[in-house]
Design an enzyme around this catalytic site. Structure first.
Site, PDB file in Angstrom:
ATOM      1  N   SER A 167       1.162  -0.903   0.655  1.00 46.87           N
ATOM      2  CA  SER A 167       0.097   0.343  -0.073  1.00 46.87           C
ATOM      3  C   SER A 167       0.594   1.215  -0.116  1.00 46.87           C
ATOM      4  O   SER A 167       2.165   1.515   0.199  1.00 46.87           O
ATOM      5  CB  SER A 167      -0.908   0.305   0.959  1.00 46.87           C
ATOM      6  N   LYS A 193       2.089  -4.029   6.527  1.00 50.70           N
ATOM      7  CA  LYS A 193       2.076  -4.065   4.960  1.00 50.70           C
ATOM      8  C   LYS A 193       4.090  -3.162   4.822  1.00 50.70           C
ATOM      9  O   LYS A 193       4.509  -4.300   4.244  1.00 50.70           O
ATOM     10  CB  LYS A 193       1.544  -2.645   4.699  1.00 50.70           C
ATOM     11  N   TYR A 201      -2.348  -1.379  11.188  1.00 54.95           N
ATOM     12  CA  TYR A 201      -2.174  -2.179   9.661  1.00 54.95           C
ATOM     13  C   TYR A 201      -1.559  -1.718   8.805  1.00 54.95           C
ATOM     14  O   TYR A 201      -0.522  -2.432   7.865  1.00 54.95           O
ATOM     15  CB  TYR A 201      -3.164  -1.812   9.054  1.00 54.95           C
TER      16      TYR A 201
END
Ligand code: UDP
Length: 339
Positions: free
Chosen positions: A124, A153, A149
């Site tokens: 992302s 990643k 989160y």
């Protein structure tokens, strides 16, 4: 040859499975249905006229994953399986680290032991935080992400990179900007799970009357109309980039490859522009109110897509209006299923 698609019944995963099947790949899906439904599998079959293999289990269960690798000749993996709710990740950090990193490590262990290469990771643009320079290219410095989160990643990227270097494997890290839209058939899209956090699903539900009005989180940013700017990439275009990235890895010999690509349109669009485009594309009204800023939001992020264009021979093809039309079609499909 078979491609393992983890999280293959999720939002981006299901669209990618369709593109892989259309391209002639054999697809093996592992998905624990924590964020999806079985009817997505049926719809994939209807759209493509093909049947992917499907195993419903949690990838933390290594012994079940081993059985899948024993049963199929897996030649690559696209790893989508992950928990992705930013707010929830702050409340349940240990669960997020466990789910997102254990599953990744289990797959890499199988790859390592069986000498398999060609691993694609769903990453992302959150890894860049608020970048200094626009558009953002792949060399922009990484910042420590605000959310758990985002950290999973970034840690995932590091783990996979170390895997590639140590064992001489081919990997691709795909950094998505803001994926939106649904399949043109109206049969695949982002499933509503509670109150949407992302902009376009919230706009969709507001237009449908499920939400009273959209809350626009701030109009006092340093942008043209005061609302934040993002790069909204159509999910089918994004899915096609995965097929290109996988083919690129498969076509290269056995040397170590660490590919990184930013996937977006290259164009920045404000929140108010998205709302307007949705209203025009679908001839509906989206009532909204301006609220205070949302914590952690950045002002502007859009991609430099030169590298993906050059090396993947890929670029986004679908306009914002076209992709927002598919969102509405998906909402109408969901309505028809619940009647
Ligand atoms: N946004 C908004 N209202 C919402 C959801 C999002 O105004 O209900 C704004 C948000 O502040 C951001 C943009 O829309 O500027 C995109 O938000 P999203 O959560 O979709 O993506 P991200 O912030 O992760 O780029």
């Amino acid at each position: 040859m078979a491609v393992l698609v983890t999280g293959g019944l999720g939002y981006i995963g299901s669209h990618t499975v369709v593109e892989l099947l259309n391209d002639g790949f054999e697809v093996v899906i592992v998905d624990d249905l924590s964020n999806s439904e079985r009817f997505i599998l049926k719809n994939i079959e209807e759209i493509t006229g093909k049947k992917p293999f499907f195993y419903p289990f949690d990838l933390r269960r290594r012994e079940l994953l081993t059985q899948v690798f024993d049963a199929h000749k897996i030649e690559g993996c696209i790893n989508f399986a992950a928990s992705k709710a930013v707010g929830e990740s702050q409340l349940k950090p240990v669960d997020y680290y466990e789910n997102n990193l254990f599953t990744l490590i289990n797959i890499l262990q199988e790859f390592k032991e069986r000498g398999i290469s060609n691993f694609i990771f769903s990453s992302s643009c959150t890894v860049y935080g608020q970048a200094e320079k626009m558009p953002i290219d792949e060399n922009a410095p990484l910042k420590i992400p605000e959310s758990v989160y985002g950290k999973t990643k970034q840690m995932g990227e590091e783990i996979i990179t170390d895997f590639a270097k140590a064992y001489g494997r081919k990997i691709s890290l795909l950094r998505y900007f803001n994926p939106i839209g649904a399949h043109p058939s109206g049969k695949l899209g982002e499933l509503p799970m509670g109150i949407p956090n992302n902009l376009v699903p919230y706009v969709m539900q507001t237009a449908a009357g499920i939400r009273e009005r959209l809350n626009i989180w701030g109009d006092d940013y340093d942008t043209e109309d005061g609302t934040p700017v993002r790069d909204y990439i159509y999910v089918v275009d994004l899915a096609k980039a995965h097929v290109s990235a996988l083919k690129k890895l498969m076509q290269i010999g056995d040397e170590t490859i660490i590919d990184i690509f930013n996937l977006g349109t290259g164009k920045g669009v404000s929140v108010l522009e998205v709302v307007k485009a949705f209203e025009i594309a679908n001839d509906v009204k989206v009532p909204y109110q301006i609220c205070a800023r949302r914590e952690g939001d950045i002002t502007v992020a859009y991609a430099n897509v030169d590298k993906a264009e050059k090396e993947l021979h890929w670029k986004s093809e679908t306009s914002l209006e076209e992709s927002l039309k598919t969102v509405w079609k998906w909402q109408l499909y969901l309505d028809s299923q619940t009647v």
